[in-house]
Write a protein that holds these residues in place. Structure first.
Motif, mmCIF file in Angstrom:
data_model
loop_
_atom_site.group_PDB
_atom_site.id
_atom_site.type_symbol
_atom_site.label_atom_id
_atom_site.label_comp_id
_atom_site.label_asym_id
_atom_site.label_seq_id
_atom_site.Cartn_x
_atom_site.Cartn_y
_atom_site.Cartn_z
ATOM 1 N N UNK A 413 0.825 -1.210 0.000
ATOM 2 C CA UNK A 413 0.000 0.000 0.000
ATOM 3 C C UNK A 413 0.857 1.258 0.000
ATOM 4 N N UNK A 414 0.296 2.300 -0.576
ATOM 5 C CA UNK A 414 0.989 3.579 -0.583
ATOM 6 C C UNK A 414 0.715 4.363 -1.851
ATOM 7 N N UNK A 415 1.339 5.534 -1.923
ATOM 8 C CA UNK A 415 1.218 6.422 -3.065
ATOM 9 C C UNK A 415 2.527 6.379 -3.849
ATOM 10 N N UNK A 416 2.433 6.125 -5.161
ATOM 11 C CA UNK A 416 3.621 5.923 -5.982
ATOM 12 C C UNK A 416 3.608 6.852 -7.195
ATOM 13 N N UNK A 417 4.805 7.192 -7.641
ATOM 14 C CA UNK A 417 4.998 7.826 -8.948
ATOM 15 C C UNK A 417 5.380 6.746 -9.955
ATOM 16 N N UNK A 418 4.931 6.897 -11.173
ATOM 17 C CA UNK A 418 5.361 6.063 -12.307
ATOM 18 C C UNK A 418 5.257 4.559 -12.032
ATOM 19 N N UNK A 419 4.052 4.061 -12.212
ATOM 20 C CA UNK A 419 3.780 2.625 -12.130
ATOM 21 C C UNK A 419 3.292 2.170 -13.500
ATOM 22 N N UNK A 611 -6.223 -2.686 3.485
ATOM 23 C CA UNK A 611 -7.472 -3.336 3.874
ATOM 24 C C UNK A 611 -7.993 -2.615 5.102
ATOM 25 N N UNK A 612 -9.265 -2.290 5.103
ATOM 26 C CA UNK A 612 -9.829 -1.461 6.149
ATOM 27 C C UNK A 612 -9.537 -2.027 7.539
ATOM 28 N N UNK A 613 -8.983 -1.201 8.395
ATOM 29 C CA UNK A 613 -8.706 -1.598 9.763
ATOM 30 C C UNK A 613 -7.376 -2.301 9.956
ATOM 31 N N UNK A 614 -6.573 -2.419 8.869
ATOM 32 C CA UNK A 614 -5.263 -3.078 8.979
ATOM 33 C C UNK A 614 -4.238 -2.230 8.239
ATOM 34 N N UNK A 765 -14.294 5.818 6.476
ATOM 35 C CA UNK A 765 -13.588 4.666 5.895
ATOM 36 C C UNK A 765 -12.853 5.016 4.616
ATOM 37 N N UNK A 766 -13.468 5.854 3.792
ATOM 38 C CA UNK A 766 -12.818 6.246 2.540
ATOM 39 C C UNK A 766 -11.590 7.101 2.825
ATOM 40 N N UNK A 767 -11.763 8.074 3.695
ATOM 41 C CA UNK A 767 -10.638 8.963 3.988
ATOM 42 C C UNK A 767 -9.476 8.194 4.606
ATOM 43 N N UNK A 768 -9.771 7.318 5.563
ATOM 44 C CA UNK A 768 -8.690 6.617 6.261
ATOM 45 C C UNK A 768 -7.956 5.634 5.359
ATOM 46 N N UNK A 769 -8.655 5.001 4.413
ATOM 47 C CA UNK A 769 -7.969 4.079 3.506
ATOM 48 C C UNK A 769 -6.941 4.817 2.650
#
Length: 789
Positions: A413-419, A611-614, A765-769
């Protein structure tokens, strides 16, 4: 001698037993008009193990018209078989039941005579007639040969009816065959305005149906289309025809509908009609892989055509229909005809009739036989299997559990550049072609004595290198699809792709006679190996694989690249992987490689949620910013709330706005706070509606009662009190909001909106994911805001 040689397209197929044998009937659309082909004295065939000959002879009367013949065929267990030939098909099915009670099997006795006749001649939909004799438009006892390149010009009519809330027939509209016609119950008003279509008034419902019968006979369409046309329009027409004791003769030669109920779906009806195809717009769109959150005519028309004919919700609509029927019949006629015209335009926009023609040409199924993957597989496989010397097993001969599905590489999980995303082209069909996975091939491979004659499969399976059917079938369909794509024939390309991609699933369906978990595992587990190997090849090049699913692999290039640079890297990786497979399979296994990975997408920004909550990465859920084919920036959503119909518009718009800011490196904190504040203050009340489907009757929900069921029960209690028909007793779609009193339907709102529910169950839930991988959260942002007051 009357001319009998025609090239045509099979519209419908029927059979019946007569004293002289089984008779087949095919209605064709030809350039000279409709023709009925009648083939008499057709013999039906099944197969049995030769060792059971005496037992079979003991069940056959001397004058039964059943003959046993020796054949050069065998079962999958290598047992020699005999042919059981019957002059009437029902004799064969009765014999099959009697023998089954004695523990003796007949193979392929369930193949109906028309399907047997067509498949053994490699005929799908296009045919050429030769010989025989003709009388009028009926051709007797000719020969049928395949004409795979023939495409018909079909006459199509769109049908729609209007009724009272209790299904009393008010009007019938027809648009097609150059006509725009409405038949209306009642007398014409004295001051009726001029209309630009034919409007005829009928004194009784019986006359309405008689006019419809006459119209169908006079204009003689090949195809009848509509929206929910079988389950509503034709069903209600039949109900009214029965009530007023008048035949509903919509088939050619005035034939009635041959109603059948779906064996596994109570209340779902089939409506075969002699000589005419019946196509429902909803089912046709789904068959052609069109996806909509709602398949109501209003929603689909607005989405595809940019217009509809909305006159309120269901109850407002019924009240308006009733008002028009009582006071403004021309307006009701126009409304009725508008439905027909919208359906016609949707068919044109989606090229649905062309798709259904191509689908029939590809599968061998009747054009209005939707679904049918198993039947299509049988149509292609059985005749080729017979020519390899085998008869098919029966359904249930092989037992076993579920086979492994596609392989998923755990996401990071995370935010990526150039995938960049690489995707295996038609992975499962390419595995079937490359590794020669096949039912006959498995039987032959596991009885082969020479190891050089077999291909090693997974889990100890062995496949013959030179005796098989499915790889050749798949290769031929693959080539046809490449040709269709090159020619720009999108309906044909889509039909071929859907057929080819269904093969692996068919082999894993217990309802299929070729069901075998070992066969499916030989495809899916090979896919597992391929995805793992692909990951190793990519990482050896210095890149990171952050996710993979079945046939796709997501590669982080580890730094930001311009779009063209990233695309070039992706192309180079695909070429490297393809070369590796080609060399390895040739040198190590002596196999020709049909595996091909290709560049699918470059995401300039890519986000994989948890995954929500993990803190674990999710599966099949992500978003990415890419450049589309028009050179425009586009955000792609997969599996997230914005792409799912069971979340509210409030949540979907919030998710879109949050991703837009994060992908563009814009501040998002104020957006989150402002959205929460406006939700609490009631400014977004129109976005709070849940719309969910009730998948079974309300009475079936007894233990676990979800919110939509509670709302539906409240709605129908209200409807009953208002002396209106109950809408939800047998399922359907319900719109509701969450209130302080629980879920309440829009038609019976009584309590205040529960805004806290929408904050904690929709926005948070949307914001936290999205925010938690960035070390932020919805609570920290909104709590900080609340502390200021």
């Amino acid at each position: 001698m009357t001319h009998t040689d025609y090239t045509g397209f099979i519209l419908t197929r029927h059979w019946r037993d007569t004293p002289g044998g089984t008779e087949l009937e095919f209605w064709l659309a030809t350039d000279a008009g409709p023709r009925k082909v009648r083939l008499s004295a057709q013999t039906s065939v099944a197969f049995a193990e030769a060792a059971n000959r005496s037992a079979i002879e003991g069940q056959i009367a001397a004058d039964a018209g059943i003959e046993l013949r020796e054949l050069q065929l065998k079962t999958f267990q290598q047992q020699p078989v005999i042919g059981v030939y019957a002059s009437r098909y029902k004799q064969l099915t009765a014999l099959e039941r009697a023998l089954r009670d004695h523990g003796v099997k007949l193979y392929e006795a369930d193949i109906r005579p028309p399907e047997r006749y067509l498949m053994e001649r490699f005929i799908t939909a296009g045919v050429h007639t030769e010989g025989g004799h003709a009388s009028g438009n009926i051709i007797q006892n000719c020969k049928l040969k395949p004409a795979p390149d023939y495409r018909p010009k079909l006459k199509m009519v769109s049908l729609d009816i209007e009724t009272s809330a209790y299904e009393d027939l008010y009007s019938i509209a027809l648009e097609g065959c150059g006509q725009r016609q409405v038949y209306m119950l009642g007398v014409p008003p004295a001051d009726a305005p001029a209309v630009d279509f034919d409007l005829e008034y009928c004194a009784t419902p019986r006359q309405l149906i008689e006019r419809l019968n006459s119209w169908m006979a006079r204009h003689d369409p090949d195809v009848v289309i509509g929206w929910n046309v079988v389950q509503f329009d034709l069903r209600v027409l039949q109900k009214n025809a029965d009530k007023y004791k008048v035949p509903l003769a919509l088939g050619r030669e005035g034939k009635a509908i041959e109603w059948r109920e779906h064996p596994g779906k109570q209340g779902y009806l089939f409506a075969p009609v002699a000589g005419r195809i019946i196509l429902d717009g909803i089912d046709a769109l789904k068959a052609a892989s069109w996806l909509f959150p709602s398949y109501s005519l209003e929603n689909v028309a607005q989405s595809m055509l940019g217009e509809g004919k909305n006159i309120g919700d269901d109850y407002d609509k019924m009240a308006e229909i009733e008002r028009r029927f009582q006071h403004d019949k021309p307006a009701l006629a126009l409304y009725n005809l508008k439905d027909c015209e919208l359906v016609t335009r949707i068919f044109e926009q989606a090229n649905l009739l062309a798709f259904m023609i191509e689908r029939a040409t590809v599968t061998g199924l009747q054009a209005d036989h939707l679904g049918g993957s198993i039947a299509a597989f049988n149509h292609h496989y059985l005749p080729r299997m017979h020519r390899e010397g085998y008869v098919a097993p029966n359904v249930g001969d092989v037992s076993g559990g579920a086979s492994p599905g596609g392989f998923v590489i755990d996401s990071r999980p995370g935010l990526y550049d150039s995938v960049v995303v690489l995707d295996y082209k038609s992975l499962y069909p390419s595995i079937i072609r490359t590794f020669l996975v096949d039912p006959v091939g498995l039987v032959e491979g596991e009885s082969a004595g020479n190891p050089d004659d077999v291909v090693q499969g997974v889990n100890g399976t062995l496949f013959s290198r030179d005796k098989h059917c499915l790889p050749a079938i798949t290769t031929e369909i693959w080539k046809q699809r490449d040709a269709a794509k090159k020619a720009g024939n999108e309906p044909l390309s889509t039909a071929l792709k859907l057929l080819m991609n269904s093969f692996c699933g068919v082999l894993g369906a217990s309802e299929c006679r070729f069901f075998n978990p070992r066969l499916v595992a030989s495809v899916t587990l090979r896919g597992h190996q391929m995805l793992k190997q692909t990951r190793q090849l990519v990482e050896a090049k210095g890149y990171d694989v952050i996710y993979g699913d079945t046939d796709s692999i997501f590669i982080w290039l580890k730094k930001e690249y311009a779009n063209e640079e990233a695309l070039a890297i992706g192309q180079d990786l695909a070429q490297y992987i393809n070369d590796w497979w080609r060399t390895m399979l040739k040198e190590k296994h002596g196999l020709e490689c049909h595996l091909e990975i290709e560049l699918d997408t470059h995401y300039q920004k890519f986000f994989m949620p948890t995954i929500r909550g993990t803190d674990m990465g999710s599966k099949k859920r992500y978003a990415g910013l890419t450049i589309n084919s028009k050179g425009e920036e586009e955000v792609i959503y997969r599996g997230l709330e914005v792409a799912r119909s069971d979340w509210t518009p409030l949540a979907q718009q919030f998710q879109q706005g949050l991703f837009k800011r994060i992908f563009k490196d814009q501040p998002y904190q104020e957006f989150v706070r402002d959205y929460a504040e406006k939700t609490l203050s009631g400014q977004y009340d129109d976005l709070l509606v849940y719309r969910k489907r009730l998948r079974q009757p309300l009475s079936e929900y007894k233990v676990n009662v979800p919110p939509q069921v509670r709302a539906a029960r409240i709605a129908d209690e209200y409807n009953l009190a208002q002396r209106r028909p109950q809408r939800y007793q047998n399922g359907g779609w319900i719109s509701y909001v969450m209130t302080t009193g629980g879920p309440e339907p829009l038609e019976a709102l009584r309590s205040h909106i529960d805004y806290e529910h929408y904050l904690t169950k929709q926005l948070q839930p949307i914001a936290d994911s999205i925010l938690l991988p960035m070390n932020d959260s919805f609570t920290s942002l909104t709590t900080a805001q609340a502390s200021l007051f």
